[in-house]
Write a protein that holds these residues in place. Structure first.
Motif, PDB file in Angstrom:
ATOM      1  N   GLY A 278      23.953  20.063 -49.617  1.00  0.00           N
ATOM      2  CA  GLY A 278      25.148  19.313 -49.997  1.00  0.00           C
ATOM      3  C   GLY A 278      26.376  19.636 -49.169  1.00  0.00           C
ATOM      4  N   GLN A 279      26.301  20.697 -48.360  1.00  0.00           N
ATOM      5  CA  GLN A 279      27.426  21.061 -47.503  1.00  0.00           C
ATOM      6  C   GLN A 279      27.132  20.647 -46.065  1.00  0.00           C
ATOM      7  OE1 GLN A 279      28.625  25.139 -48.104  1.00  0.00           O
ATOM      8  NE2 GLN A 279      28.814  24.873 -50.300  1.00  0.00           N
ATOM      9  N   PHE A 280      28.191  20.590 -45.251  1.00  0.00           N
ATOM     10  CA  PHE A 280      28.062  20.088 -43.890  1.00  0.00           C
ATOM     11  C   PHE A 280      27.807  21.185 -42.863  1.00  0.00           C
ATOM     12  CE2 PHE A 280      30.117  16.480 -45.864  1.00  0.00           C
ATOM     13  CZ  PHE A 280      29.506  15.399 -45.232  1.00  0.00           C
ATOM     14  N   VAL A 281      26.963  20.824 -41.882  1.00  0.00           N
ATOM     15  CA  VAL A 281      26.706  21.664 -40.715  1.00  0.00           C
ATOM     16  C   VAL A 281      26.765  20.753 -39.487  1.00  0.00           C
ATOM     17  CG1 VAL A 281      25.330  23.386 -41.945  1.00  0.00           C
ATOM     18  CG2 VAL A 281      24.197  21.402 -40.952  1.00  0.00           C
ATOM     19  N   LEU A 282      27.133  21.328 -38.369  1.00  0.00           N
ATOM     20  CA  LEU A 282      27.208  20.571 -37.123  1.00  0.00           C
ATOM     21  C   LEU A 282      25.901  20.749 -36.363  1.00  0.00           C
ATOM     22  CD1 LEU A 282      29.261  18.837 -35.531  1.00  0.00           C
ATOM     23  CD2 LEU A 282      29.850  20.917 -34.274  1.00  0.00           C
TER      24      LEU A 282
ATOM     25  N   GLN B  79      26.926  16.356 -34.308  1.00  0.00           N
ATOM     26  CA  GLN B  79      27.114  15.448 -35.447  1.00  0.00           C
ATOM     27  C   GLN B  79      27.172  16.241 -36.746  1.00  0.00           C
ATOM     28  OE1 GLN B  79      27.462  12.012 -35.182  1.00  0.00           O
ATOM     29  NE2 GLN B  79      27.475  12.388 -32.985  1.00  0.00           N
ATOM     30  N   TRP B  80      28.101  15.878 -37.617  1.00  0.00           N
ATOM     31  CA  TRP B  80      28.152  16.500 -38.933  1.00  0.00           C
ATOM     32  C   TRP B  80      27.011  15.941 -39.781  1.00  0.00           C
ATOM     33  CZ3 TRP B  80      30.457  20.789 -39.438  1.00  0.00           C
ATOM     34  CH2 TRP B  80      31.624  21.073 -38.752  1.00  0.00           C
ATOM     35  N   VAL B  81      26.227  16.850 -40.345  1.00  0.00           N
ATOM     36  CA  VAL B  81      25.072  16.486 -41.160  1.00  0.00           C
ATOM     37  C   VAL B  81      25.216  17.179 -42.507  1.00  0.00           C
ATOM     38  CG1 VAL B  81      22.557  16.655 -41.367  1.00  0.00           C
ATOM     39  CG2 VAL B  81      23.611  16.307 -39.111  1.00  0.00           C
ATOM     40  N   LYS B  82      25.010  16.418 -43.573  1.00  0.00           N
ATOM     41  CA  LYS B  82      25.017  16.997 -44.911  1.00  0.00           C
ATOM     42  C   LYS B  82      23.639  17.575 -45.168  1.00  0.00           C
ATOM     43  CE  LYS B  82      27.391  15.712 -48.953  1.00  0.00           C
ATOM     44  NZ  LYS B  82      27.781  14.683 -49.920  1.00  0.00           N
ATOM     45  N   LYS B  83      23.599  18.864 -45.426  1.00  0.00           N
ATOM     46  CA  LYS B  83      22.314  19.533 -45.657  1.00  0.00           C
ATOM     47  C   LYS B  83      21.698  19.103 -46.960  1.00  0.00           C
ATOM     48  CE  LYS B  83      20.716  23.857 -44.462  1.00  0.00           C
ATOM     49  NZ  LYS B  83      20.798  25.281 -44.446  1.00  0.00           N
TER      50      LYS B  83
ATOM     51  N   GLU C  27      34.862  28.284 -50.352  1.00  0.00           N
ATOM     52  CA  GLU C  27      33.745  27.618 -51.034  1.00  0.00           C
ATOM     53  C   GLU C  27      34.159  26.233 -51.529  1.00  0.00           C
ATOM     54  OE1 GLU C  27      29.893  27.191 -51.727  1.00  0.00           O
ATOM     55  OE2 GLU C  27      30.797  28.915 -50.758  1.00  0.00           O
ATOM     56  N   SER C  28      35.361  26.121 -52.031  1.00  0.00           N
ATOM     57  CA  SER C  28      35.856  24.838 -52.531  1.00  0.00           C
ATOM     58  C   SER C  28      35.953  23.790 -51.418  1.00  0.00           C
ATOM     59  CB  SER C  28      37.223  25.031 -53.194  1.00  0.00           C
ATOM     60  OG  SER C  28      37.762  23.783 -53.564  1.00  0.00           O
ATOM     61  N   VAL C  29      36.539  24.166 -50.272  1.00  0.00           N
ATOM     62  CA  VAL C  29      36.682  23.183 -49.194  1.00  0.00           C
ATOM     63  C   VAL C  29      35.323  22.827 -48.583  1.00  0.00           C
ATOM     64  CG1 VAL C  29      39.102  23.700 -48.678  1.00  0.00           C
ATOM     65  CG2 VAL C  29      37.309  24.910 -47.419  1.00  0.00           C
ATOM     66  N   LYS C  30      34.379  23.769 -48.623  1.00  0.00           N
ATOM     67  CA  LYS C  30      33.027  23.451 -48.158  1.00  0.00           C
ATOM     68  C   LYS C  30      32.362  22.461 -49.121  1.00  0.00           C
ATOM     69  CE  LYS C  30      31.287  27.283 -45.433  1.00  0.00           C
ATOM     70  NZ  LYS C  30      30.267  28.361 -45.435  1.00  0.00           N
ATOM     71  N   GLN C  31      32.464  22.724 -50.423  1.00  0.00           N
ATOM     72  CA  GLN C  31      31.848  21.847 -51.418  1.00  0.00           C
ATOM     73  C   GLN C  31      32.467  20.453 -51.413  1.00  0.00           C
ATOM     74  OE1 GLN C  31      32.165  24.066 -55.081  1.00  0.00           O
ATOM     75  NE2 GLN C  31      30.397  25.328 -54.607  1.00  0.00           N
TER      76      GLN C  31
END
Length: 114
Positions: A102-106, A110-114, A33-37
């Motif tokens: 606020g977390q990233f998804v591909l 492309q990496w997109v911040k949700k 959770e920390s590395v995702k945030q």
């Protein structure tokens, strides 16, 4: 010949030490959770995590979690007699859908911040 024996012993010791260097799954779960945030790791459509920014322990967390996911996807696929790629795709969609703002998804490479 003596050098070859010594080199073999050194290589064997290194190979045996590699698993000890890998992050344990429980530790990876605690850090996920920390590395995702922090925006270091994100979810992908393939059902696995990937590194967004290679900082700190991001790579080790990804490797440990992905190995556990791979094992679980394989178990589910075998249980239902379906291709593991089908399980991965469903899991990837679900993981992206539930990723918090606020977390990233591909998305489409492309990496997109949700």
């Amino acid at each position: 010949m003596k050098q070859l024996t010594q080199l073999s012993a050194i290589l064997l010791a290194m190979v045996l030490a590699i698993p000890a260097l890998a992050m344990e799954l429980d530790e990876a779960k605690d850090k996920l959770e920390s590395v995702k945030q922090q925006g270091l790791v994100g979810e992908t459509p393939t059902g696995y995590l990937d590194v967004v920014r290679a900082t700190g322990e991001a790579r080790e967390v990804v490797e440990a979690i992905n190995q556990a996911r791979r094992n679980e996807y394989t178990r589910i696929a075998e249980k239902h007699a379906i291709p593991v790629t089908q399980v991965e795709t469903v899991a990837g969609k679900k993981a992206i859908d539930i990723t918090p703002s606020g977390q990233f998804v591909l998305i489409e490479g492309q990496w997109v911040k949700k």
